[in-house]
Motif scaffolding. Structure first.
Motif, PDB file in Angstrom:
ATOM      1  N   LYS A  93       0.870  -1.179   0.000  1.00  0.00           N
ATOM      2  CA  LYS A  93       0.000   0.000   0.000  1.00  0.00           C
ATOM      3  C   LYS A  93       0.905   1.227   0.000  1.00  0.00           C
ATOM      4  CE  LYS A  93      -3.891   2.057   2.434  1.00  0.00           C
ATOM      5  NZ  LYS A  93      -4.809   1.926   3.585  1.00  0.00           N
ATOM      6  N   ARG A  94       0.912   1.954  -1.133  1.00  0.00           N
ATOM      7  CA  ARG A  94       1.854   3.063  -1.307  1.00  0.00           C
ATOM      8  C   ARG A  94       1.130   4.403  -1.258  1.00  0.00           C
ATOM      9  NH1 ARG A  94       3.234   0.069  -6.496  1.00  0.00           N
ATOM     10  NH2 ARG A  94       4.353  -1.733  -5.715  1.00  0.00           N
ATOM     11  N   LEU A  95       1.800   5.395  -0.686  1.00  0.00           N
ATOM     12  CA  LEU A  95       1.247   6.745  -0.617  1.00  0.00           C
ATOM     13  C   LEU A  95       1.884   7.592  -1.708  1.00  0.00           C
ATOM     14  CD1 LEU A  95      -0.667   8.654   0.890  1.00  0.00           C
ATOM     15  CD2 LEU A  95       1.286   9.363   2.267  1.00  0.00           C
ATOM     16  N   TYR A  96       1.018   8.219  -2.511  1.00  0.00           N
ATOM     17  CA  TYR A  96       1.480   9.010  -3.644  1.00  0.00           C
ATOM     18  C   TYR A  96       1.084  10.474  -3.507  1.00  0.00           C
ATOM     19  CZ  TYR A  96       2.311   4.638  -6.098  1.00  0.00           C
ATOM     20  OH  TYR A  96       2.769   3.400  -6.461  1.00  0.00           O
ATOM     21  N   SER A  97       1.953  11.325  -4.005  1.00  0.00           N
ATOM     22  CA  SER A  97       1.652  12.724  -4.276  1.00  0.00           C
ATOM     23  C   SER A  97       1.364  12.769  -5.773  1.00  0.00           C
ATOM     24  CB  SER A  97       2.868  13.588  -3.924  1.00  0.00           C
ATOM     25  OG  SER A  97       2.719  14.875  -4.447  1.00  0.00           O
ATOM     26  N   VAL A  98       0.173  13.281  -6.136  1.00  0.00           N
ATOM     27  CA  VAL A  98      -0.286  13.224  -7.525  1.00  0.00           C
ATOM     28  C   VAL A  98      -0.674  14.614  -8.002  1.00  0.00           C
ATOM     29  CG1 VAL A  98      -2.018  12.221  -9.066  1.00  0.00           C
ATOM     30  CG2 VAL A  98      -1.215  10.910  -7.093  1.00  0.00           C
ATOM     31  N   LEU A  99      -0.181  14.989  -9.178  1.00  0.00           N
ATOM     32  CA  LEU A  99      -0.618  16.224  -9.810  1.00  0.00           C
ATOM     33  C   LEU A  99      -0.868  15.948 -11.285  1.00  0.00           C
ATOM     34  CD1 LEU A  99      -1.225  19.249  -9.636  1.00  0.00           C
ATOM     35  CD2 LEU A  99       1.183  19.658 -10.185  1.00  0.00           C
ATOM     36  N   HIS A 100      -2.147  16.040 -11.682  1.00  0.00           N
ATOM     37  CA  HIS A 100      -2.540  15.879 -13.077  1.00  0.00           C
ATOM     38  C   HIS A 100      -2.808  17.268 -13.651  1.00  0.00           C
ATOM     39  CE1 HIS A 100      -3.171  11.612 -12.363  1.00  0.00           C
ATOM     40  NE2 HIS A 100      -4.119  11.864 -11.477  1.00  0.00           N
ATOM     41  N   THR A 101      -2.450  17.477 -14.918  1.00  0.00           N
ATOM     42  CA  THR A 101      -2.783  18.734 -15.595  1.00  0.00           C
ATOM     43  C   THR A 101      -3.590  18.446 -16.849  1.00  0.00           C
ATOM     44  OG1 THR A 101      -0.641  18.754 -16.741  1.00  0.00           O
ATOM     45  CG2 THR A 101      -0.800  20.008 -14.677  1.00  0.00           C
ATOM     46  N   PHE A 102      -4.418  19.442 -17.209  1.00  0.00           N
ATOM     47  CA  PHE A 102      -5.356  19.341 -18.325  1.00  0.00           C
ATOM     48  C   PHE A 102      -5.375  20.674 -19.056  1.00  0.00           C
ATOM     49  CE2 PHE A 102      -6.629  17.017 -14.612  1.00  0.00           C
ATOM     50  CZ  PHE A 102      -6.863  15.736 -15.085  1.00  0.00           C
ATOM     51  N   ASP A 103      -5.774  20.655 -20.316  1.00  0.00           N
ATOM     52  CA  ASP A 103      -5.933  21.924 -21.018  1.00  0.00           C
ATOM     53  C   ASP A 103      -7.257  22.567 -20.583  1.00  0.00           C
ATOM     54  OD1 ASP A 103      -8.015  20.783 -22.538  1.00  0.00           O
ATOM     55  OD2 ASP A 103      -6.801  20.609 -24.347  1.00  0.00           O
ATOM     56  N   ALA A 104      -7.560  23.735 -21.130  1.00  0.00           N
ATOM     57  CA  ALA A 104      -8.758  24.474 -20.734  1.00  0.00           C
ATOM     58  C   ALA A 104     -10.046  23.714 -21.047  1.00  0.00           C
ATOM     59  CB  ALA A 104      -8.774  25.836 -21.407  1.00  0.00           C
ATOM     60  N   GLU A 105     -10.015  22.811 -22.038  1.00  0.00           N
ATOM     61  CA  GLU A 105     -11.197  22.025 -22.403  1.00  0.00           C
ATOM     62  C   GLU A 105     -11.271  20.691 -21.656  1.00  0.00           C
ATOM     63  OE1 GLU A 105      -9.237  23.451 -25.066  1.00  0.00           O
ATOM     64  OE2 GLU A 105     -10.562  25.163 -24.735  1.00  0.00           O
ATOM     65  N   GLY A 106     -10.357  20.463 -20.721  1.00  0.00           N
ATOM     66  CA  GLY A 106     -10.389  19.264 -19.897  1.00  0.00           C
ATOM     67  C   GLY A 106      -9.671  18.064 -20.459  1.00  0.00           C
ATOM     68  N   ARG A 107      -8.918  18.251 -21.552  1.00  0.00           N
ATOM     69  CA  ARG A 107      -8.150  17.133 -22.118  1.00  0.00           C
ATOM     70  C   ARG A 107      -6.883  16.922 -21.291  1.00  0.00           C
ATOM     71  NH1 ARG A 107     -10.306  19.465 -26.887  1.00  0.00           N
ATOM     72  NH2 ARG A 107      -8.635  20.996 -26.861  1.00  0.00           N
ATOM     73  N   TYR A 108      -6.626  15.666 -20.980  1.00  0.00           N
ATOM     74  CA  TYR A 108      -5.452  15.292 -20.180  1.00  0.00           C
ATOM     75  C   TYR A 108      -4.168  15.749 -20.858  1.00  0.00           C
ATOM     76  CZ  TYR A 108      -1.933  12.303 -18.027  1.00  0.00           C
ATOM     77  OH  TYR A 108      -0.806  11.836 -17.398  1.00  0.00           O
ATOM     78  N   ARG A 109      -3.259  16.301 -20.052  1.00  0.00           N
ATOM     79  CA  ARG A 109      -1.944  16.706 -20.539  1.00  0.00           C
ATOM     80  C   ARG A 109      -0.837  15.841 -19.975  1.00  0.00           C
ATOM     81  NH1 ARG A 109      -2.101  23.131 -20.348  1.00  0.00           N
ATOM     82  NH2 ARG A 109      -2.623  23.441 -22.539  1.00  0.00           N
ATOM     83  N   ASP A 110      -0.744  15.824 -18.640  1.00  0.00           N
ATOM     84  CA  ASP A 110       0.417  15.202 -18.024  1.00  0.00           C
ATOM     85  C   ASP A 110       0.125  14.900 -16.559  1.00  0.00           C
ATOM     86  OD1 ASP A 110       3.017  14.237 -17.949  1.00  0.00           O
ATOM     87  OD2 ASP A 110       3.923  16.190 -17.592  1.00  0.00           O
ATOM     88  N   SER A 111       0.978  14.086 -15.965  1.00  0.00           N
ATOM     89  CA  SER A 111       0.887  13.777 -14.540  1.00  0.00           C
ATOM     90  C   SER A 111       2.275  13.739 -13.943  1.00  0.00           C
ATOM     91  CB  SER A 111       0.244  12.408 -14.311  1.00  0.00           C
ATOM     92  OG  SER A 111      -1.087  12.391 -14.737  1.00  0.00           O
ATOM     93  N   GLU A 112       2.353  14.192 -12.709  1.00  0.00           N
ATOM     94  CA  GLU A 112       3.546  13.957 -11.905  1.00  0.00           C
ATOM     95  C   GLU A 112       3.077  13.132 -10.724  1.00  0.00           C
ATOM     96  OE1 GLU A 112       6.603  16.114  -8.982  1.00  0.00           O
ATOM     97  OE2 GLU A 112       6.388  17.052 -10.949  1.00  0.00           O
ATOM     98  N   ILE A 113       3.568  11.911 -10.651  1.00  0.00           N
ATOM     99  CA  ILE A 113       3.161  10.967  -9.618  1.00  0.00           C
ATOM    100  C   ILE A 113       4.418  10.524  -8.892  1.00  0.00           C
ATOM    101  CG2 ILE A 113       2.091   8.730  -9.185  1.00  0.00           C
ATOM    102  CD1 ILE A 113       0.456   9.253 -11.787  1.00  0.00           C
ATOM    103  N   TRP A 114       4.445  10.784  -7.583  1.00  0.00           N
ATOM    104  CA  TRP A 114       5.637  10.506  -6.788  1.00  0.00           C
ATOM    105  C   TRP A 114       5.248   9.676  -5.579  1.00  0.00           C
ATOM    106  CZ3 TRP A 114       7.114  12.501  -1.842  1.00  0.00           C
ATOM    107  CH2 TRP A 114       8.442  12.233  -1.496  1.00  0.00           C
ATOM    108  N   CYS A 115       5.923   8.564  -5.383  1.00  0.00           N
ATOM    109  CA  CYS A 115       5.674   7.684  -4.237  1.00  0.00           C
ATOM    110  C   CYS A 115       6.493   8.156  -3.044  1.00  0.00           C
ATOM    111  CB  CYS A 115       6.015   6.240  -4.580  1.00  0.00           C
ATOM    112  SG  CYS A 115       5.679   5.099  -3.222  1.00  0.00           S
ATOM    113  N   ALA A 116       5.792   8.496  -1.967  1.00  0.00           N
ATOM    114  CA  ALA A 116       6.460   8.968  -0.748  1.00  0.00           C
ATOM    115  C   ALA A 116       6.872   7.823   0.166  1.00  0.00           C
ATOM    116  CB  ALA A 116       5.537   9.918   0.009  1.00  0.00           C
ATOM    117  N   GLY A 117       6.240   6.661   0.005  1.00  0.00           N
ATOM    118  CA  GLY A 117       6.568   5.520   0.860  1.00  0.00           C
ATOM    119  C   GLY A 117       5.361   4.609   1.001  1.00  0.00           C
ATOM    120  N   THR A 118       5.450   3.678   1.929  1.00  0.00           N
ATOM    121  CA  THR A 118       4.400   2.677   2.114  1.00  0.00           C
ATOM    122  C   THR A 118       3.650   2.894   3.426  1.00  0.00           C
ATOM    123  OG1 THR A 118       5.836   1.140   3.298  1.00  0.00           O
ATOM    124  CG2 THR A 118       5.792   0.964   0.869  1.00  0.00           C
ATOM    125  N   TRP A 119       2.535   2.192   3.532  1.00  0.00           N
ATOM    126  CA  TRP A 119       1.747   2.213   4.767  1.00  0.00           C
ATOM    127  C   TRP A 119       2.601   1.697   5.933  1.00  0.00           C
ATOM    128  CZ3 TRP A 119      -2.480   4.211   6.742  1.00  0.00           C
ATOM    129  CH2 TRP A 119      -3.039   3.659   7.896  1.00  0.00           C
TER     130      TRP A 119
END
Length: 158
Positions: free
Chosen positions: A50-76
């Motif tokens: 069970k991993r804890l993530y910091s997640v940031l997704h970005t989208f354009d103005a019309e809601g289309r997916y652009r990118d993600s930054e997903i970083w694992c901080a560690g486990t439960w």
């Protein structure tokens, strides 16, 4: 009523959608969330999976997916060994997300509307996935497990 092409998500201060809004290049959605790899079964040693993530997704103005930054901080398991203080897994994940959010130019926290998307990182599903259950359309944010449905007003269930 079908799943809308663009799904509204309501900004909720001090709630599960407190890190969403607009920035100079479009829309963003951030969270700190636990996730299990796809197909994982709860049995002995699950705490290490069970991993804890910091997640940031970005989208354009019309809601289309652009990118993600997903970083694992560690486990439960790590969080349970050192649950408090600035070096805890949870504190590290929150600090990482706060740093990433501060990097978004002209950031404002408000409601967003995005299109479904998905990606897999470390075997964990991330994204806004849609489907239908017994004739009822739905959308769910993974791995956060926030469920959206009619009347499609941006509110969610957990």
């Amino acid at each position: 009523m079908a799943v809308p092409e663009v799904i509204p998500i309501a900004y909720e201060p001090r709630g599960r959608t407190e890190a969403i809004g607009l920035y100079a290049d479009g829309q963003f959605m951030g969270s700190v969330t636990y996730g299990f790899p796809k197909g994982f079964r709860l049995d002995h040693g699950w705490e290490e999976h069970k991993r804890l993530y910091s997640v940031l997704h970005t989208f354009d103005a019309e809601g289309r997916y652009r990118d993600s930054e997903i970083w694992c901080a560690g486990t439960w398991a790590e969080q349970q060994r050192a649950p408090h203080g600035p070096d805890s897994v949870l504190a590290r994940a929150r600090a990482h997300l706060a740093t990433r959010l501060r990097s978004l130019p002209r950031r404002t926290y408000t409601d967003i509307a995005i299109r479904p998307f998905q990606l897999t990182v470390d075997g964990v599903l991330f994204g806004l996935v849609t489907g239908e259950d017994e004739g009822e359309p739905w959308a769910e944010l993974y791995p956060d497990h926030l469920g959206f449905g009619a009347p499609w007003d941006g509110s969610y269930d957990t």
